[in-house]
Design a protein around this motif. Structure first.
Motif, short mmCIF file in Angstrom:
data_model
loop_
_atom_site.label_atom_id
_atom_site.label_comp_id
_atom_site.label_asym_id
_atom_site.label_seq_id
_atom_site.Cartn_x
_atom_site.Cartn_y
_atom_site.Cartn_z
N GLN A 49 0.78 -1.17 0.01
CA GLN A 49 -0.09 0.01 0.14
C GLN A 49 0.95 1.27 -0.07
O GLN A 49 2.03 1.45 0.71
N PRO A 50 0.62 2.25 -0.86
CA PRO A 50 1.48 3.55 -0.97
C PRO A 50 1.66 4.13 0.28
O PRO A 50 2.78 4.48 0.67
N GLU A 51 0.44 4.00 1.20
CA GLU A 51 0.76 4.71 2.53
C GLU A 51 2.06 3.96 3.46
O GLU A 51 2.66 4.68 4.11
N VAL A 52 1.84 2.44 3.40
CA VAL A 52 2.93 2.08 4.08
C VAL A 52 4.16 2.25 3.62
O VAL A 52 5.07 2.49 4.30
N ASN A 111 5.23 4.96 1.98
CA ASN A 111 5.52 6.42 2.04
C ASN A 111 5.83 6.50 3.54
O ASN A 111 6.70 7.41 3.88
N THR A 112 5.30 6.00 4.43
CA THR A 112 5.51 6.21 5.89
C THR A 112 6.36 5.39 6.71
O THR A 112 6.91 5.84 7.74
N LYS A 113 6.42 3.97 6.25
CA LYS A 113 7.28 3.12 7.19
C LYS A 113 8.59 2.75 6.36
O LYS A 113 9.43 2.35 6.91
#
Ligand code: NDP
Length: 241
Positions: free
Chosen positions: A189-192, A194-196
């Protein structure tokens, strides 16, 4: 004379980029794969590179396939041990099957394939063996006792065989990639991402398969003859080994 390169797992992901880069550098490339015929056919028609289906975890299958590759294309001068899988689980839940599948595909394979090309390289006085390890073989990774063990094992194998092959013109090196933007990683997932994941990488991005491939082309070249037993860390500064 055109040199022959065998890339295991050479039809998809990092292996695909390695096969394409070696072909562009003038090698006659054979790319192996395990079972995804659709991906292998698409790769073959796009690149014109010959594909061979065999299980790198099975010594006899490797022997038969390599005999066929060598009778069709000539002796293998460059071997890239790239095929690999993951079967992640925290150790207290890891099954014997998850352990064995990863050790078989990621580490036994290095013996099974290399053993079937190494004597020829020694006899001819030239060979390049390039093992695709991983950052997680250098630093360990939660949920990957099997994979970290296999990938660390490749590094030990590299150091030992480098000593044996040096006087015979056979160099043996490893590349330890960090996070590379293959289909699998890009599917996170893009959020994972970009943030992790990306914040752990000092250069601020994923690596590209082509960046690993360029390392392989260099290690395969005559110019790299003084480099053996090394592990080239290609991870954007995420882990300085
Ligand atoms: P992919 O999953 O994209 O491709 C794996 C390739 O290996 C495929 O061609 C596959 O064949 C083949 N393969 C798998 N099992 C076997 C087997 N038993 N016998 C023969 N071939 C097999 O992998 P990646 O490109 O992501 O990874 C390539 C290598 O790089 C691996 O060793 C991996 O551990 C390492 N690596 C990857 C990183 C990443 O970020 N992607 C980071 C660090 C290291 P088929 O298509 O038939 O399934």
């Amino acid at each position: 004379m055109t040199r022959v390169a065998l890339v295991t797992g050479g039809t998809r992901g990092i292996g695909e980029a390695i096969s394409v880069a070696l072909k562009a550098a003038g090698y006659d490339v054979a790319a192996s794969y395990a079972g995804n015929d659709t991906a292998a056919k698409a790769f073959q028609s796009k690149t014109g590179i010959a594909v061979y289906k065999f299980d790198v975890g099975d010594f006899n299958a490797c022997k038969t396939a390599i005999e066929r590759i060598q009778s069709e294309r000539g002796q293998v001068d460059v071997l890239v041990n790239n095929a690999g899988i993951t079967r992640d689980a925290a150790f207290h839940r890891m099954t014997p099957e998850q352990w064995r599948e990863v050790i078989s595909t990621d580490l036994d394979s290095v013996f099974n394939v290399t053993r079937n090309v190494y004597e020829g390289m020694r006899t001819r006085g030239f060979g390049r063996i390039i093992n695709i390890s991983s950052i997680n073989g250098q630093k360990g990774q939660f949920g990957q006792c099997n994979y970290s063990a296999a990938k660390a094992g490749m590094i030990g194998f590299t150091k030992a065989l480098a000593q044996e092959g040096a006087a015979k013109g056979v160099t043996v090196n490893c590349i330890a990639p960090g996070y590379i933007g293959t289909e699998m990683v890009r599917a996170v997932q893009p959020e994972v991402l970009n943030t992790k994941i990306i914040p752990q990488i000092p250069v601020g991005r994923l690596g590209e398969p082509e960046e690993v491939a360029r390392c392989v082309v260099f290690l395969a070249s005559d110019d790299a003859g003084f480099l053996t037993g090394s592990t080239l860390t290609a991870n954007g500064g995420q882990y300085i080994a």
